[in-house]
Write an enzyme that holds these catalytic residues in place. Structure first.
Site, mmCIF file in Angstrom:
data_model
loop_
_atom_site.group_PDB
_atom_site.id
_atom_site.type_symbol
_atom_site.label_atom_id
_atom_site.label_comp_id
_atom_site.label_asym_id
_atom_site.label_seq_id
_atom_site.Cartn_x
_atom_site.Cartn_y
_atom_site.Cartn_z
ATOM 1 N N CYS A 203 -93.098 -33.995 -47.121
ATOM 2 C CA CYS A 203 -92.495 -35.308 -46.889
ATOM 3 C C CYS A 203 -91.216 -35.224 -46.072
ATOM 4 C CB CYS A 203 -92.247 -36.018 -48.215
ATOM 5 S SG CYS A 203 -91.394 -35.041 -49.445
ATOM 6 N N GLU B 256 -95.590 -42.146 -41.462
ATOM 7 C CA GLU B 256 -95.722 -40.786 -41.976
ATOM 8 C C GLU B 256 -97.168 -40.325 -41.825
ATOM 9 O OE1 GLU B 256 -94.032 -38.347 -45.750
ATOM 10 O OE2 GLU B 256 -95.198 -40.133 -46.238
#
Length: 464
Positions: free
Chosen positions: A279, A371
């Site tokens: 992440c 993302e």
């Protein structure tokens, strides 16, 4: 590799309430390697009840004794590191050297840091005529992701135990075997029955039941921002505390005076090290116009060293593979230039994606905003430092980032202006004592170090 066919509740492996199971698949060869129980609300309720019953005794245990148990847990994890690494490789697909160094090694460091903090933390403070007590929140519902299956467990469970909380863990359904090994380690370390409990299952079933359970005092979740919003809404409705470590779209800012080759090579390694499934990965590389094409060439050359099936592993499952390949196709559709990789699967078997580098990426493109969670790097051009800052801060995320400059002072000056929770300065190293967490939609709260411990404490003041 042995899989337990029950839940770890109240210090023992118990049969699951239902009969459904989850198949665990090796993403490198697509073969089923095990089955684990698919937990239900009944399993969660039993685990929470065990944690609630164990809480008063564990909360009253002197911090030095809690520290000793966490230290014993660290020692068990260290002793079983080879088995842990092999298990992570089997269910996540991480190359074995990566599993040994990071997936098995880092949790030992983190557990050790909390063994020390539990023994030294000031759980009682004096402020004028008041004594301030920092007390455990209570029962913690921990919901962890698959990308760093053991690290994410230890980063939640170790500080919760140090604080005096008891825990119910619901691990990701893709990597439950590592969680079962951790449950075995807690037993071997001598944690009292009910202090740690494990329920395997699907997020919408077991995860939701845990987040919504009325006898859970704090929910700690790591995963996507979309699911984090749902958990936050559920917890908010019950006025329940949450700690959320969510998505990221981190910028790797290379200022004009920086060592370009080093910044590019370290940046590529940062993204490729877990197949892009990190992440905090620096997936946006920002370079000044004068050195832009040189950076593009360096990145393409660096990525060529990451051969699928050798230095870079598969993605965790077929859905994730399709998602990442879809983003690569979207980048091409929106006009970005592919200088390495592309959407084609590099191998016939396994959930692999070609390590991909895009040039001519503009800040508004989908691949620069969302993302991707795969081995994909976007290289963006900036005009000056203010433009670089605008691009770096120009997403809904703010989890991590990097700044490279001629000297640390210049990099720090830029980093101070970034809207993000952690910034590596000229290749700064991982520190298990430094707080990790995000600004904006990257989350609420912090993990690691004393800041991570504080998430599991509540404050009481006594006035004299």
């Amino acid at each position: 590799m042995k899989a337990h066919d029950g839940m770890y509740i109240g210090g023992e492996w118990r049969p699951a309430a239902g009969t459904d199971t989850i198949a665990v698949v090796n993403p490198a060869d697509e073969q089923v390697i095990a089955h684990v129980p698919a937990g239900t609300a009944a399993d969660v309720d039993a685990a929470v009840s065990a944690a609630r019953a164990a809480f008063p005794g564990w909360a009253a245990t002197p911090p030095a004794e809690r520290a000793a148990r966490i230290g014993a847990l660290r020692d068990v994890l260290a002793a079983r590191k080879d088995e842990i690494a092999e298990t992570v490789t089997a269910e996540l697909g991480s190359p074995l050297p990566m599993s040994q160094m990071v997936h098995a090694g880092v949790p030992v460091l983190v557990a050790g840091s909390y063994a020390e903090l539990a023994a030294t933390y000031a759980f009682e403070e004096q402020h004028g005529n008041s004594t301030v007590l920092l007390e455990p929140v209570g029962v913690v519902g921990a919901i962890t992701p698959w990308n760093y299956p053991l690290h994410q467990i230890v980063a939640k469970v170790a500080p919760a135990l140090a604080a005096g909380c008891t825990v119910v863990l619901k691990p990701a359904e893709d990597t439950p075997l590592t969680a079962q090994l951790f449950a075995e380690a807690t037993a071997e370390a001598g944690l009292p029955a009910g202090v740690f409990n494990l329920v395997t299952g699907l997020g919408p079933v077991a995860g939701q039941a845990l987040a919504a359970h009325e006898d859970v005092d704090l929910v700690s979740f790591t995963g996507s921002t979309a699911v984090g919003k749902q958990i936050g809404a559920t917890a908010g409705g019950a006025v329940k505390r949450v700690a959320l470590e969510l998505g990221g779209k981190s910028a790797n800012v290379i200022l004009p005076g920086a060592d370009l080759a080093k910044a590019v090579n370290v940046g590529v390694a940062n993204v490729m090290s877990n197949s892009g499934q990190t992440c905090s990965a620096w997936t946006r590389m920002l370079v000044d116009g004068e050195r832009y094409e040189e950076a593009v060439a360096l990145a393409a050359a660096a990525v060529a060293k990451y051969v699928p099936g050798e230095r870079v592993g598969p993605l965790v499952n077929a859905k994730q593979q399709a998602r990442v390949r879809g983003y690569i196709e979207k980048g091409i559709e929106e006009g970005a230039r592919v200088v390495a990789g592309g959407p084609e699967a590099p191998l016939g078997t396994g959930y692999y994606v070609s390590p991909t580098v895009f040039a001519d990426v503009t800040p508004e493109m989908t691949i620069a905003q969302e993302e991707i969670f795969g081995p994909v790097i976007s290289i963006l051009k900036y005009e000056d430092e203010d433009d670089a800052l605008r691009i770096a801060n120009g997403t809904v995320y703010g989890l991590a980032g990097a700044v490279w400059a001629a000297d640390d002072a210049e990099a720090v000056a830029f980093a101070r202006r970034m809207d993000t929770g952690q910034v590596d300065i000229n290749g700064g190293r991982f520190n298990p004592l430094a707080p990790f967490g995000g600004y904006k939609q990257s989350g609420v709260g912090r993990e690691l170090g004393s800041h991570g411990l504080a998430e599991y404490l509540q404050t009481k003041s006594l006035q004299f």
